[in-house]
Design a protein around this motif. Structure first.
Motif, PDB file in Angstrom:
ATOM      1  N   GLU A   1       0.607  -1.172  -0.037  1.00  0.00           N
ATOM      2  CA  GLU A   1      -0.074  -0.024   0.026  1.00  0.00           C
ATOM      3  C   GLU A   1       0.810   1.155   0.110  1.00  0.00           C
ATOM      4  O   GLU A   1       1.893   1.220   0.383  1.00  0.00           O
ATOM      5  CB  GLU A   1      -0.852  -0.020   1.099  1.00  0.00           C
ATOM      6  CG  GLU A   1      -2.042  -1.199   1.251  1.00  0.00           C
ATOM      7  CD  GLU A   1      -2.915  -0.942   2.344  1.00  0.00           C
ATOM      8  OE1 GLU A   1      -2.836   0.074   3.043  1.00  0.00           O
ATOM      9  OE2 GLU A   1      -3.637  -1.942   2.693  1.00  0.00           O
ATOM     10  N   ARG A   2       0.287   2.220  -0.636  1.00  0.00           N
ATOM     11  CA  ARG A   2       0.903   3.705  -0.521  1.00  0.00           C
ATOM     12  C   ARG A   2      -0.123   4.699  -0.052  1.00  0.00           C
ATOM     13  O   ARG A   2      -1.212   4.476  -0.176  1.00  0.00           O
ATOM     14  CB  ARG A   2       1.556   4.132  -1.904  1.00  0.00           C
ATOM     15  CG  ARG A   2       2.804   3.231  -2.351  1.00  0.00           C
ATOM     16  CD  ARG A   2       2.978   3.717  -3.734  1.00  0.00           C
ATOM     17  NE  ARG A   2       3.923   2.918  -4.455  1.00  0.00           N
ATOM     18  CZ  ARG A   2       4.428   3.236  -5.705  1.00  0.00           C
ATOM     19  NH1 ARG A   2       3.875   4.077  -6.266  1.00  0.00           N
ATOM     20  NH2 ARG A   2       5.206   2.506  -6.373  1.00  0.00           N
ATOM     21  N   LYS A   3       0.375   5.765   0.454  1.00  0.00           N
ATOM     22  CA  LYS A   3      -0.582   6.866   0.737  1.00  0.00           C
ATOM     23  C   LYS A   3      -0.898   7.728  -0.671  1.00  0.00           C
ATOM     24  O   LYS A   3      -1.990   7.871  -0.804  1.00  0.00           O
ATOM     25  CB  LYS A   3       0.044   7.861   1.397  1.00  0.00           C
ATOM     26  CG  LYS A   3       0.291   7.510   2.977  1.00  0.00           C
ATOM     27  CD  LYS A   3       0.852   8.528   3.904  1.00  0.00           C
ATOM     28  CE  LYS A   3      -0.209   9.433   4.385  1.00  0.00           C
ATOM     29  NZ  LYS A   3      -1.382   9.031   5.236  1.00  0.00           N
ATOM     30  N   VAL A   4       0.049   7.539  -1.614  1.00  0.00           N
ATOM     31  CA  VAL A   4      -0.120   8.301  -2.740  1.00  0.00           C
ATOM     32  C   VAL A   4       0.017   7.403  -3.977  1.00  0.00           C
ATOM     33  O   VAL A   4       1.128   6.572  -4.164  1.00  0.00           O
ATOM     34  CB  VAL A   4       0.677   9.610  -2.873  1.00  0.00           C
ATOM     35  CG1 VAL A   4       0.458  10.257  -4.262  1.00  0.00           C
ATOM     36  CG2 VAL A   4       0.287  10.594  -1.690  1.00  0.00           C
ATOM     37  N   TRP A   5      -0.672   7.394  -5.123  1.00  0.00           N
ATOM     38  CA  TRP A   5      -0.484   6.689  -6.379  1.00  0.00           C
ATOM     39  C   TRP A   5      -0.432   7.668  -7.242  1.00  0.00           C
ATOM     40  O   TRP A   5      -1.431   8.438  -7.459  1.00  0.00           O
ATOM     41  CB  TRP A   5      -1.646   5.670  -6.477  1.00  0.00           C
ATOM     42  CG  TRP A   5      -1.696   4.526  -5.448  1.00  0.00           C
ATOM     43  CD1 TRP A   5      -2.351   4.339  -4.359  1.00  0.00           C
ATOM     44  CD2 TRP A   5      -0.805   3.427  -5.734  1.00  0.00           C
ATOM     45  NE1 TRP A   5      -2.135   3.367  -3.666  1.00  0.00           N
ATOM     46  CE2 TRP A   5      -1.172   2.731  -4.345  1.00  0.00           C
ATOM     47  CE3 TRP A   5       0.247   2.887  -6.572  1.00  0.00           C
ATOM     48  CZ2 TRP A   5      -0.457   1.474  -4.185  1.00  0.00           C
ATOM     49  CZ3 TRP A   5       0.847   1.794  -6.014  1.00  0.00           C
ATOM     50  CH2 TRP A   5       0.393   1.044  -4.816  1.00  0.00           C
ATOM     51  N   ARG A   6       0.647   7.867  -8.063  1.00  0.00           N
ATOM     52  CA  ARG A   6       0.771   8.974  -9.019  1.00  0.00           C
ATOM     53  C   ARG A   6      -0.137   8.824 -10.216  1.00  0.00           C
ATOM     54  O   ARG A   6      -0.338   9.599 -10.935  1.00  0.00           O
ATOM     55  CB  ARG A   6       2.098   9.000  -9.568  1.00  0.00           C
ATOM     56  CG  ARG A   6       3.210   9.251  -8.479  1.00  0.00           C
ATOM     57  CD  ARG A   6       4.522   9.527  -8.791  1.00  0.00           C
ATOM     58  NE  ARG A   6       5.207   9.786  -7.665  1.00  0.00           N
ATOM     59  CZ  ARG A   6       6.432   9.126  -7.280  1.00  0.00           C
ATOM     60  NH1 ARG A   6       6.808   8.125  -7.807  1.00  0.00           N
ATOM     61  NH2 ARG A   6       7.169   9.601  -6.308  1.00  0.00           N
TER      62      ARG A   6
ATOM     63  N   ARG B   1      -3.795  -2.887  -7.209  1.00  0.00           N
ATOM     64  CA  ARG B   1      -2.822  -3.541  -6.553  1.00  0.00           C
ATOM     65  C   ARG B   1      -3.131  -4.770  -6.046  1.00  0.00           C
ATOM     66  O   ARG B   1      -2.319  -5.916  -6.073  1.00  0.00           O
ATOM     67  CB  ARG B   1      -2.248  -2.539  -5.456  1.00  0.00           C
ATOM     68  CG  ARG B   1      -1.268  -3.080  -4.608  1.00  0.00           C
ATOM     69  CD  ARG B   1      -1.059  -2.258  -3.289  1.00  0.00           C
ATOM     70  NE  ARG B   1      -2.200  -2.566  -2.451  1.00  0.00           N
ATOM     71  CZ  ARG B   1      -2.421  -3.201  -1.621  1.00  0.00           C
ATOM     72  NH1 ARG B   1      -1.517  -4.263  -1.423  1.00  0.00           N
ATOM     73  NH2 ARG B   1      -3.134  -3.221  -0.719  1.00  0.00           N
TER      74      ARG B   1
ATOM     75  N   ASN C   1      -5.513   0.929  -5.609  1.00  0.00           N
ATOM     76  CA  ASN C   1      -5.253  -0.098  -4.555  1.00  0.00           C
ATOM     77  C   ASN C   1      -6.125  -1.355  -4.923  1.00  0.00           C
ATOM     78  O   ASN C   1      -5.454  -2.490  -4.517  1.00  0.00           O
ATOM     79  CB  ASN C   1      -5.945   0.419  -3.102  1.00  0.00           C
ATOM     80  CG  ASN C   1      -5.386  -0.298  -2.061  1.00  0.00           C
ATOM     81  OD1 ASN C   1      -4.048  -0.739  -2.054  1.00  0.00           O
ATOM     82  ND2 ASN C   1      -6.227  -0.815  -1.282  1.00  0.00           N
TER      83      ASN C   1
ATOM     84  N   PRO D   1      -6.819   6.678  -6.116  1.00  0.00           N
ATOM     85  CA  PRO D   1      -6.159   5.621  -5.061  1.00  0.00           C
ATOM     86  C   PRO D   1      -7.065   4.506  -4.874  1.00  0.00           C
ATOM     87  O   PRO D   1      -6.570   3.504  -4.848  1.00  0.00           O
ATOM     88  CB  PRO D   1      -6.103   6.665  -3.595  1.00  0.00           C
ATOM     89  CG  PRO D   1      -6.163   7.834  -3.944  1.00  0.00           C
ATOM     90  CD  PRO D   1      -6.657   8.014  -5.442  1.00  0.00           C
TER      91      PRO D   1
ATOM     92  N   PHE E   1      -1.470   2.250   4.211  1.00  0.00           N
ATOM     93  CA  PHE E   1      -1.706   3.588   3.842  1.00  0.00           C
ATOM     94  C   PHE E   1      -1.814   4.810   4.819  1.00  0.00           C
ATOM     95  O   PHE E   1      -1.640   6.012   4.802  1.00  0.00           O
ATOM     96  CB  PHE E   1      -2.487   3.872   2.575  1.00  0.00           C
ATOM     97  CG  PHE E   1      -3.920   3.753   3.000  1.00  0.00           C
ATOM     98  CD1 PHE E   1      -4.613   4.797   3.027  1.00  0.00           C
ATOM     99  CD2 PHE E   1      -4.551   2.414   2.917  1.00  0.00           C
ATOM    100  CE1 PHE E   1      -5.990   4.992   3.500  1.00  0.00           C
ATOM    101  CE2 PHE E   1      -5.789   2.628   3.216  1.00  0.00           C
ATOM    102  CZ  PHE E   1      -6.531   3.856   3.492  1.00  0.00           C
TER     103      PHE E   1
END
Length: 143
Positions: free
Chosen positions: A67-72, A83, A80, A76, A109
């Protein structure tokens, strides 16, 4: 690095040495949102299976996309979901030939202490958790 560069780089490095006993792969997150989840999973599965066929004695460890806080490259929620789809499909493929899957369940995240302000890279604590998961998997492989 995007997925298409991973095995190109592997084969470049391989030209000067023999294959490793263990290949740890943590890639694919930068592709999310640039291609469909199904297409990305198929590319990863195809390449990992091809590597296994070329080097059957090499253990392949797939480190799931965390997980990430930000997806470019997209919203999100959708990224996710993509992912999770990629991880599930690749997890199944790697399991079929006895590879190892490394999960990252603690890298969530919403935990601000794990990510730098960019929302992608880890803080010291996040990096410690990430590397601890990898270390535990490598120890298990080597037993």
């Amino acid at each position: 690095m995007r997925w298409s560069g991973v095995f190109h780089r592997f084969y470049e490095e391989l030209s000067t040495q023999r294959p490793p006993d263990i290949l740890l792969v943590h890639a694919g997150g930068n592709n999310l949102g640039l291609m469909s989840d199904q297409e990305l999973a198929l590319d990863i599965k195809r390449d990992i299976l091809q590597l296994h066929q070329h080097f059957p004695s090499m253990t392949i460890a797939y480190s799931c996309i965390n997980e990430r806080k930000v997806w470019r490259n997209g919203p999100p929620g959708k990224i996710n979901r993509d992912r999770k789809t990629v991880n599930t499909l690749v997890r199944n493929a790697v399991g079929n030939f006895g590879g190892v899957v490394i999960e990252h369940p603690l890298l969530r995240f919403f935990n601000n202490s794990l990510f730098l302000p960019d929302g992608v890279h880890f803080t010291e604590e996040g990096n410690r958790i990430f590397l601890s998961n990898i270390q535990a998997a490598l120890k298990k492989i080597l037993q």
